[in-house]
Enzyme design. Structure first.
Site, PDB file in Angstrom:
ATOM      1  N   GLY A 174       2.154   1.894  10.779  1.00  0.00           N
ATOM      2  CA  GLY A 174       3.066   3.030  10.673  1.00  0.00           C
ATOM      3  C   GLY A 174       3.726   3.407  11.982  1.00  0.00           C
TER       4      GLY A 174
ATOM      5  CB  SER B  87       5.017  -2.249  12.011  1.00  0.00           C
ATOM      6  OG  SER B  87       4.559  -0.935  12.304  1.00  0.00           O
TER       7      SER B  87
ATOM      8  CG  HIS C 195      -5.925   1.503   4.908  1.00  0.00           C
ATOM      9  ND1 HIS C 195      -5.482   2.546   5.688  1.00  0.00           N
ATOM     10  CD2 HIS C 195      -4.907   0.618   4.850  1.00  0.00           C
ATOM     11  CE1 HIS C 195      -4.239   2.288   6.070  1.00  0.00           C
ATOM     12  NE2 HIS C 195      -3.868   1.130   5.565  1.00  0.00           N
TER      13      HIS C 195
ATOM     14  CD  GLU D  97      -2.974   5.272   6.677  1.00  0.00           C
ATOM     15  OE1 GLU D  97      -2.906   5.328   5.444  1.00  0.00           O
ATOM     16  OE2 GLU D  97      -2.085   4.737   7.382  1.00  0.00           O
TER      17      GLU D  97
ATOM     18  CG  ASN E 266      -1.693   1.227   1.432  1.00  0.00           C
ATOM     19  OD1 ASN E 266      -1.773   2.061   0.532  1.00  0.00           O
ATOM     20  ND2 ASN E 266      -2.308   1.369   2.601  1.00  0.00           N
ATOM     21  CD1 TRP E 267       4.003   1.222  -2.216  1.00  0.00           C
ATOM     22  CD2 TRP E 267       3.971   1.833  -4.372  1.00  0.00           C
ATOM     23  NE1 TRP E 267       4.890   0.414  -2.901  1.00  0.00           N
ATOM     24  CE2 TRP E 267       4.888   0.770  -4.223  1.00  0.00           C
ATOM     25  CE3 TRP E 267       3.780   2.387  -5.643  1.00  0.00           C
ATOM     26  CZ2 TRP E 267       5.619   0.255  -5.299  1.00  0.00           C
ATOM     27  CZ3 TRP E 267       4.497   1.872  -6.708  1.00  0.00           C
ATOM     28  CH2 TRP E 267       5.410   0.810  -6.531  1.00  0.00           C
ATOM     29  CE  LYS E 268      -0.042   3.165   4.718  1.00  0.00           C
ATOM     30  NZ  LYS E 268      -0.032   3.242   6.158  1.00  0.00           N
TER      31      LYS E 268
ATOM     32  N   GLY F  56       2.877  -1.135   4.261  1.00  0.00           N
ATOM     33  CA  GLY F  56       2.947   0.282   3.930  1.00  0.00           C
ATOM     34  C   GLY F  56       4.390   0.724   3.797  1.00  0.00           C
TER      35      GLY F  56
ATOM     36  CD  GLU G 295      -3.487  -2.962   7.030  1.00  0.00           C
ATOM     37  OE1 GLU G 295      -2.330  -3.083   6.629  1.00  0.00           O
ATOM     38  OE2 GLU G 295      -4.218  -2.006   6.719  1.00  0.00           O
TER      39      GLU G 295
HETATM   40  P1  PGA Z   1       2.725   0.046   7.664  1.00  0.00           P
HETATM   41  O1  PGA Z   1       1.275   0.277   6.985  1.00  0.00           O
HETATM   42  O2  PGA Z   1       3.297  -1.206   7.036  1.00  0.00           O
HETATM   43  O3  PGA Z   1       3.504   1.275   7.321  1.00  0.00           O
HETATM   44  O4  PGA Z   1       2.496  -0.136   9.116  1.00  0.00           O
HETATM   45  C1  PGA Z   1       0.406  -0.801   6.724  1.00  0.00           C
HETATM   46  C2  PGA Z   1      -0.848  -0.291   6.058  1.00  0.00           C
HETATM   47  O5  PGA Z   1      -1.283   0.830   6.344  1.00  0.00           O
HETATM   48  O6  PGA Z   1      -1.449  -1.010   5.230  1.00  0.00           O
END
Ligand code: PGA
Length: 252
Positions: free
Chosen positions: A177, A216, A97, A99, A8-10, A237, A171
């Site tokens: 993150g 993470s 997700h 976010e 997931n490149w956000k 991410g 998640e």
């Molecule tokens: P992260 O994000 O690997 O940076 O913790 C995971 C995600 O949001 O899918």
């Protein structure tokens, strides 16, 4: 069932940066995917075409969209319709997700509408679920996952879901993150709950649905995470942004 190794490149990477990373990723991993891994990347909208080009002759590599609006077209300023994403060759859509839920206020009902709509448009959908740290401390993990799954799938045609067109990503919000990865016991417990609830909602097909862990994931913990019960992939991410790092996860 292949492990689904997803990135997931956000809101990172221009089209040029995405092309470079995706091309490098294919070069590093294409020969070692074997028969049990597939790679899925969710770039930002503006980099989807660049990733499409990089993955053009790369079997086992697919891409999707991080977000969309659940309608065919219309007066929805700033939104992107699934048919526009189909036109770019996206196979997958991400829904729920954390976010989207916590930064942009998406409710379980919004997530349900998007999950169902994405499926009716022929996309594979990856539905994300996960509890906050407050919910975990209040022993609400099972209740939260159960609610997010049952509401999230409430509008979808459950009978049409299968292991190829649907996946779930667990998640925990507190692990995204933050550098804080859930421990093996926490992952095994949450994935077992997820599998059980999927069974209650969908019947036998639940055993074929891949449940990814996200939060993470790094090159040095990926192998031990995918070795756990009921873990059939990862959603990554931060550590997916560099080809070198994500390649080590993909082949872990
Ligand atoms: P992260 O994000 O690997 O940076 O913790 C995971 C995600 O949001 O899918």
């Amino acid at each position: 069932m292949k492990y689904l190794m997803a990135a997931n490149w956000k809101m990172y990477k221009t089209a040029g940066e995405a092309r470079e990373t995706a091309t490098d990723l294919v070069a590093r991993t294409a020969d070692s995917l074997g028969t049990d891994r597939e790679v899925l990347v969710f770039p930002p909208f503006t980099a989807i075409s660049a990733v499409a080009e990089a993955f053009e002759n790369a079997p086992g590599f697919s891409y999707g969209a991080q977000n969309f609006h659940p309608a065919d077209e219309g007066a929805f300023t700033g939104e992107i319709a699934p048919r526009m994403l189909a036109d770019l060759g996206c196979a997958w859509l991400l829904t729920g997700h954390s976010e989207r839920r916590h930064v942009f206020g998406e409710t379980d009902e919004t997530v349900a509408a998007k999950t169902a709509y994405g499926r009716t448009q022929g996309f594979n959908v990856c539905l994300c679920i996960g509890e906050t740290i407050e919910q975990r401390k209040a022993s609400q993990v099972e209740a939260v996952l159960r609610r997010q799954l049952s509401t999230g799938l409430a509008d979808a045609d459950g009978a049409a879901l299968d292991g190829a067109n649907f996946a779930v990503a667990y998640e925990p919000v507190w692990a995204i993150g933050t550098g804080e990865v859930a421990g093996p016991d926490e992952i095994v417990e949450a994935h077992a709950i997820t599998r059980r609830v999927l069974g209650e909602l969908l019947g036998d097909v639940a055993s074929q649905i891949r449940i990814l862990y996200g939060g993470s994931v790094k090159p040095d913990n990926a192998a031990s995470i995918i070795a756990l019960d009921n873990v059939e992939g990862v959603l990554v991410g931060g550590a997916s942004l560099l080809a070198e790092s994500f390649a080590r996860i993909v082949t872990a």
